[in-house]
Design an enzyme around this catalytic site. Structure first.
Site, PDB file in Angstrom:
ATOM      1  N   SER A 128      20.145  15.935   9.893  1.00  0.00           N
ATOM      2  CA  SER A 128      19.670  17.309   9.728  1.00  0.00           C
ATOM      3  C   SER A 128      18.880  17.686  10.976  1.00  0.00           C
ATOM      4  O   SER A 128      17.910  16.995  11.330  1.00  0.00           O
ATOM      5  CB  SER A 128      18.778  17.389   8.480  1.00  0.00           C
ATOM      6  OG  SER A 128      18.559  18.712   8.101  1.00  0.00           O
ATOM      7  N   GLU A 129      19.307  18.763  11.676  1.00  0.00           N
ATOM      8  CA  GLU A 129      18.717  19.087  12.989  1.00  0.00           C
ATOM      9  C   GLU A 129      17.200  19.228  12.968  1.00  0.00           C
ATOM     10  O   GLU A 129      16.535  19.022  13.966  1.00  0.00           O
ATOM     11  CB  GLU A 129      19.212  20.441  13.536  1.00  0.00           C
ATOM     12  CG  GLU A 129      20.608  20.539  13.951  1.00  0.00           C
ATOM     13  CD  GLU A 129      21.381  21.303  12.910  1.00  0.00           C
ATOM     14  OE1 GLU A 129      21.594  20.735  11.808  1.00  0.00           O
ATOM     15  OE2 GLU A 129      21.785  22.443  13.171  1.00  0.00           O
ATOM     16  N   ASN A 130      16.663  19.677  11.825  1.00  0.00           N
ATOM     17  CA  ASN A 130      15.217  19.895  11.778  1.00  0.00           C
ATOM     18  C   ASN A 130      14.427  18.596  11.779  1.00  0.00           C
ATOM     19  O   ASN A 130      13.201  18.638  11.774  1.00  0.00           O
ATOM     20  CB  ASN A 130      14.839  20.795  10.600  1.00  0.00           C
ATOM     21  CG  ASN A 130      15.407  20.309   9.288  1.00  0.00           C
ATOM     22  OD1 ASN A 130      16.521  19.807   9.207  1.00  0.00           O
ATOM     23  ND2 ASN A 130      14.642  20.451   8.221  1.00  0.00           N
TER      24      ASN A 130
ATOM     25  N   SER B 193      15.480  14.379  17.435  1.00  0.00           N
ATOM     26  CA  SER B 193      16.621  14.867  16.673  1.00  0.00           C
ATOM     27  C   SER B 193      17.761  15.255  17.614  1.00  0.00           C
ATOM     28  O   SER B 193      18.935  15.016  17.333  1.00  0.00           O
ATOM     29  CB  SER B 193      16.188  16.077  15.833  1.00  0.00           C
ATOM     30  OG  SER B 193      17.263  16.564  15.079  1.00  0.00           O
TER      31      SER B 193
END
Lengths: 219, 220
Positions: free
Chosen positions: B49-51, B91
């Site tokens: 998840s990019e966050n 990330s």
């Protein structure tokens, strides 16, 4: 002085400043500081953040209140007010790929002259940028970003400013902690020095100028 | 006629077959998110998840949402056992540094050279690219999961994208409700087609030049 009052912290933020604000779609954004800025009407801001969140949460609230002249972000799509202000010419929007945005901030905090990334080569993003060839591959030279103040949200802080973030609320916060002249932190809780295990610190207190206890978000 | 829900299911189900045991995968918003429903139970996939985490899990039960745990689309999610949080720089180190096996994204346009345009329509729709450009450039394999056309007739799979690009020559595979297309040095090869559609019809709905190989198969 690290531990400060809310009023003392808000005092540091002035109209016209370039402000980095932590968070990803308002998770990990210091909401109380944003409320403080709105109540004082601190305007003409340039905001560096991941996105402009939602109209009623996080950075989106500053946009709705028209306190922001320019945003440097990766996305504005979740906040229709940002798009409207951009089309009206009220808000300048600089869109940057998310990974490039965070690396530019990291470069700003790390004393680097820039970063070389393949992201954006052959697209509009490359316009006006220097392209360097390294081992036969093209890279864009992306320049560092810094701010006057960084506004961060931590879960726990100690009185020396050592910070721990909670879950996905970490996001941009630890990187922004390195890249502003003044680093201001809203922590849910402030604990005594020694209560945070040094091995668990996400942001060492040496980066932090002021921290206040903001409590939880009440959600 | 295949309705929108069926189309999405066909696409998500087929993309899931591309995932292999041990893959680290990022699923974009929309149809890509639904791929997770069709991952075979006997393979272990780590979702990014990019966050800022790996080990993305399903939505929590109502009332069990955590204010500090969302996916990159802002929806409440969970993190699986063995997952890990990280900051945004890390990330994207994961994304750009070759540590992400597959990214699955939706798109506005894609073309036969593997170019993709999914971040803006000048003057109309300018949401920004978020993490999409990094994902497209950085992932080992880029899979586009999209409906074949825009509103039944306007081609989306083009000879050349007309909108501002998100990535140049980065797309590996395109999966639609009509078929599976691979971007190759020779052009766009239709590897599989959905027998619910006639080949002539698929050709008509694709602006790009489709290459029909001798071993063309039916989509499962």
């Amino acid at each position: 002085m690290k531990e400060s009052s809310f009023a003392e912290v808000v005092e540091q933020i002035e109209p016209g400043m370039t402000v980095m604000i932590g968070g990803f779609l308002a998770v990990g954004t210091p909401e109380k500081l944003i409320t403080g800025m709105i109540n004082k009407g601190i305007d003409n801001l340039t905001v560096i953040a991941n996105e402009t969140s939602y109209p009623d949460r996080g950075i989106g609230r500053l946009v709705v209140e028209k306190l922001v002249d320019k945003v440097i972000v990766s996305h504005i799509g979740t906040n229709p007010v940002s798009g409207k202000q951009m089309n009206n010419g009220e808000l300048e929007v600089d869109l940057i790929p998310q990974g490039t945005l965070v690396e530019r901030i990291r470069a700003g905090g790390a004393g680097l002259g820039g970063v070389l990334t393949p992201v954006g080569v052959g697209t509009k993003i490359a316009e006006g940028k220097e392209i360097l060839q390294i081992k036969g591959e093209d890279y864009l030279l992306e320049l560092p970003l810094r701010a006057d103040v960084a506004l961060l949200k931590a879960w726990k802080a100690d009185r020396k400013g050592n910070l721990i973030y909670r879950k996905a609320a970490r996001n941009f916060n630890p990187i922004m902690a390195t890249a502003a002249d003044k680093v201001l932190v809203e922590a849910e809780e402030i604990v005594e020095v020694g209560k945070i295990d040094p091995a668990r610190v996400h942001t060492p207190g040496v980066y932090v100028d002021m921290v206040f206890a903001g409590g939880g978000d009440g959600e | 006629m295949v309705n929108k829900t069926e189309k999405r299911e066909i696409i998500a189900r087929r993309v899931a077959q591309e995932l292999q045991d041990g893959d680290v995968v990022n699923l974009g918003i929309g149809i890509p998110t639904r791929v997770v429903d069709y991952i075979p139970e006997d393979i272990d996939i780590t979702l990014h998840s990019e966050n800022g985490f790996v080990g993305l899990g399903p939505a929590p039960e109502p009332g069990k949402e955590d204010k500090d745990l969302i996916n990159a689309g802002g929806e409440p999610v969970t993190i699986k056992k063995g997952g890990a949080f990280m900051n945004s720089a890390e990330s994207f180190i994961l994304v750009r540094g070759g540590h992400l096996d597959i990214t699955v994204l939706g798109t506005l346009q894609v073309d036969e050279k593997g170019n993709i345009a999914n971040w803006m329509i000048p003057g109309k729709f300018v949401p920004g690219m978020g993490g999409a450009m990094d994902l497209i450039t950085g992932a080992q394999r880029v899979i586009v999961a999209t409906e074949h056309t825009i509103k039944e007739d306007k081609p989306k799979i083009l000879k050349e994208c007309t909108l501002p690009l998100s990535g140049k020559g980065e797309v590996d595979l395109i999966v639609t409700e009509m078929g599976v297309m691979e971007v190759t040095g020779k052009g766009l090869v239709l590897k599989e087609y959905n027998p619910k559609f006639k080949l002539e019809y698929i050709k008509k709905k694709t602006e790009a030049e489709l290459i029909f190989p001798a071993d063309l198969q039916e989509m499962n």
